[in-house]
Design an enzyme around this catalytic site. Structure first.
Site, PDB file in Angstrom:
ATOM      1  N   GLU A 165       0.802  -1.227   0.000  1.00 27.74           N
ATOM      2  CA  GLU A 165       0.000   0.000   0.000  1.00 27.74           C
ATOM      3  C   GLU A 165       0.836   1.279   0.000  1.00 27.74           C
ATOM      4  O   GLU A 165       0.775   2.080   0.947  1.00 27.74           O
ATOM      5  CB  GLU A 165      -0.965  -0.005   1.199  1.00 27.74           C
ATOM      6  CG  GLU A 165      -1.898  -1.209   1.186  1.00 27.74           C
ATOM      7  CD  GLU A 165      -2.898  -1.218   2.340  1.00 27.74           C
ATOM      8  OE1 GLU A 165      -2.824  -0.330   3.210  1.00 27.74           O
ATOM      9  OE2 GLU A 165      -3.745  -2.118   2.371  1.00 27.74           O
ATOM     10  N   GLU A 356      -5.342  -8.638   0.287  1.00 31.97           N
ATOM     11  CA  GLU A 356      -6.078  -8.306   1.515  1.00 31.97           C
ATOM     12  C   GLU A 356      -7.535  -8.055   1.163  1.00 31.97           C
ATOM     13  O   GLU A 356      -7.840  -7.436   0.140  1.00 31.97           O
ATOM     14  CB  GLU A 356      -5.550  -7.026   2.199  1.00 31.97           C
ATOM     15  CG  GLU A 356      -4.187  -7.169   2.815  1.00 31.97           C
ATOM     16  CD  GLU A 356      -3.732  -5.920   3.565  1.00 31.97           C
ATOM     17  OE1 GLU A 356      -4.582  -5.126   4.015  1.00 31.97           O
ATOM     18  OE2 GLU A 356      -2.505  -5.735   3.674  1.00 31.97           O
TER      19      GLU A 356
HETATM   20  O1  IFM Z   1      -4.234  -3.587   8.994  1.00 31.74           O
HETATM   21  C1  IFM Z   1      -4.164  -3.000   7.729  1.00 31.74           C
HETATM   22  C2  IFM Z   1      -2.987  -3.547   6.955  1.00 31.74           C
HETATM   23  O2  IFM Z   1      -1.784  -3.399   7.641  1.00 31.74           O
HETATM   24  C3  IFM Z   1      -2.878  -2.811   5.643  1.00 31.74           C
HETATM   25  N1  IFM Z   1      -4.125  -2.848   4.926  1.00 31.74           N
HETATM   26  C4  IFM Z   1      -5.320  -2.489   5.638  1.00 31.74           C
HETATM   27  C5  IFM Z   1      -5.406  -3.270   6.926  1.00 31.74           C
HETATM   28  C6  IFM Z   1      -6.698  -2.914   7.686  1.00 31.74           C
HETATM   29  O3  IFM Z   1      -6.786  -1.546   7.889  1.00 31.74           O
END
Ligand code: IFM
Length: 459
Positions: A165, A356
């Site tokens: 990210e 994710e």
């Molecule tokens: O916990 C975070 C992760 O580290 C990065 N992406 C979003 C998740 C939830 O906010």
């Protein structure tokens, strides 16, 4: 009917080092930017820090046993840079590498595919002397770190994620100062975003020197929807999409930064001299798959730039009575499916890995000792259905890694939001698989979408 997913589809779960490991002063680990940021009064809700977290640096065999119990085939975890190179560059700490080698070998012995993230936000603090990601020296430092990890593990790890990210790091870490390293400077954030991409390229170059490696970056992609039918709002949504999504997608997968967003940046900060000749060519063409982190969409309206608003749009929603997570985030599986289809259309030829997907649902154990988190079950079911529909529509999705295997440290929000398939009792570290974990296990086992279980309210 089974879900129409490709053979070898990776079903798994994800975590990151700083959010789970604890043991910050063990085995020669150096300080990371998050260690230091957590000491700022008020930086993390409840004054929390990463010193214990889920205790996974010690309890990792339990975490791997959970993966096996859930029947998952892949585990995304991150290596803490400051365990491998405590000062960011230079001396390699073998005890750090030994730890991750044990984890990788144990995963492989269990038949679980490791998906290794190199930078999940915990850059060594020592690199802040050169501005952290805002300094160009971060690129060579990241390549050196990548080399150290790859020399040890690239013969066994096939799936590598360089950056997690980058937009979030640039925005929260360098533009708003809400995440480590706590810098609030628009130019620094532009530089950080660019160096994260350049470092991805430098890391990919190292990793591609090893046979069988596949290299991707995980982007937090946010579909941007106009607030009204007006042309001004449509332009705002397009601009916002340029800012959070295309600014990263296009250089990685299309050869360069998008012209419309480049113009927005130039209006906001002046010359983009942080982007040197040859940088975009270096970033292009080195990405084997795209990691997709999806949580929600945003609704955007036109707005005049002003203090605290560098670009001509603002996020106005979604508003109203919608399905939301504990932190108010809208749950919108349709936007997830549309995103996957859009990626397949706009960036053809790049396989997608959902690195994710999840949400904050804070259910805790009831009197029967179980966690009846029906909202997470609905979230999983609806998002996997949307993903399967996107695959049927032509998106090349190769896996789905749920965030997260465990409840863990949710950065500046501390331990309050719970994202796990597994409940963690923080005072004891005890893990309890939630009903959602059991549901996900059944989904993975059958390759289908089971009916949600009927919850007996009194046990
Ligand atoms: O916990 C975070 C992760 O580290 C990065 N992406 C979003 C998740 C939830 O906010």
């Amino acid at each position: 009917m089974t879900l129409p997913l490709p053979p070898g589809f990776l079903w798994g779960a994800a975590t990151s080092a700083f959010q789970t490991e604890g043991s910050l002063a063990v085995d020669g680990r150096g300080e990371s930017v998050w260690d230091v940021f957590a000491r700022r009064p008020g930086a993390i809700e409840g004054g929390a820090d990463g010193s214990v977290a889920c205790g996974s640096y010690r309890r990792w065999p339990e975490d791997l046993a959970l993966l096996t119990e859930l029947g998952l085939g892949a585990y995304r975890f991150s290596v803490a840079w400051s365990r491998v190179m405590p000062a960011g560059t230079g001396r390699v700490e073998p005890r750090g590498l030994d730890h991750y080698e044990r984890v990788v070998d144990a995963l492989l012995a269990r038949g679980i595919v490791p998906v290794l993230t190199l930078n999940h936000w915990d850059m060594p603090q020592a690199l802040m002397a050169d501005g952290g990601w805002a300094g160009r020296g971060s690129v060579a430092a990241f390549a050196e770190y990548t080399r150290a990890v790859a020399d040890r593990l690239a013969d066994r790890v096939e799936w590598w994620i360089t950056q997690n990210e980058p937009w979030v790091v640039a925005l929260l870490g360098y533009q708003l100062g809400l995440h480590a390293p706590g810098v609030a400077d628009l130019r620094a954030s532009l530089a950080a975003g660019h160096h994260l991409l350049l470092a991805h390229a430098a890391g990919a170059q190292v990793l591609h020197g090893f046979p069988r490696t596949r290299v991707g970056a995980a982007l937090n992609l946010l579909p941007c929807v106009p607030a009204t039918d007006s042309p001004a709002d449509a332009a705002a949504a397009r601009g916002s999409d340029g800012y959070c999504n295309r600014w990263y997608l296009d250089p990685l997968l299309r050869g360069g930064y998008p012209a419309d967003m480049r113009a927005h940046w130039e209006r906001a900060v002046g010359d983009l001299d942080v982007v040197h000749d040859g940088d975009e060519a270096a970033i292009a063409g080195c990405t084997d798959f795209l990691g997709v982190n999806y949580y929600t969409r945003r609704v955007v309206a036109a707005a005049e730039p002003g203090p605290g608003r560098p670009f001509p749009w603002r996020v106005v929603g979604p508003a109203g009575d919608l399905t939301r997570t504990d932190d108010g985030t809208e749950v919108h599986p349709g936007a997830f499916g549309d995103l996957l289809v859009r990626l397949a259309r706009d960036y053809p030829g790049t396989p997608l890995l959902v690195t994710e997907n999840g949400g904050a649902f804070g259910e805790t154990p009831t009197h029967d000792g179980r966690v009846h988190d029906t909202r997470r079950i609905d979230q999983i079911r609806s998002h996997v259905a949307a993903m399967a529909a996107a695959v049927a529509a032509g998106a090349d999705v190769q896996g789905y890694l749920y965030w997260s295997l465990l409840d863990n440290l949710e950065w500046a929000m501390g331990y309050r939001p719970r994202y796990g398939l597994t409940y963690v009792d923080y005072p004891t570290g005890r893990r309890t698989i939630k009903d959602s974990g059991r549901y996900y296990a059944e989904l993975v086992r059958t390759g289908d979408l089971p009916e949600p279980p009927a919850v007996a309210p009194f046990g």
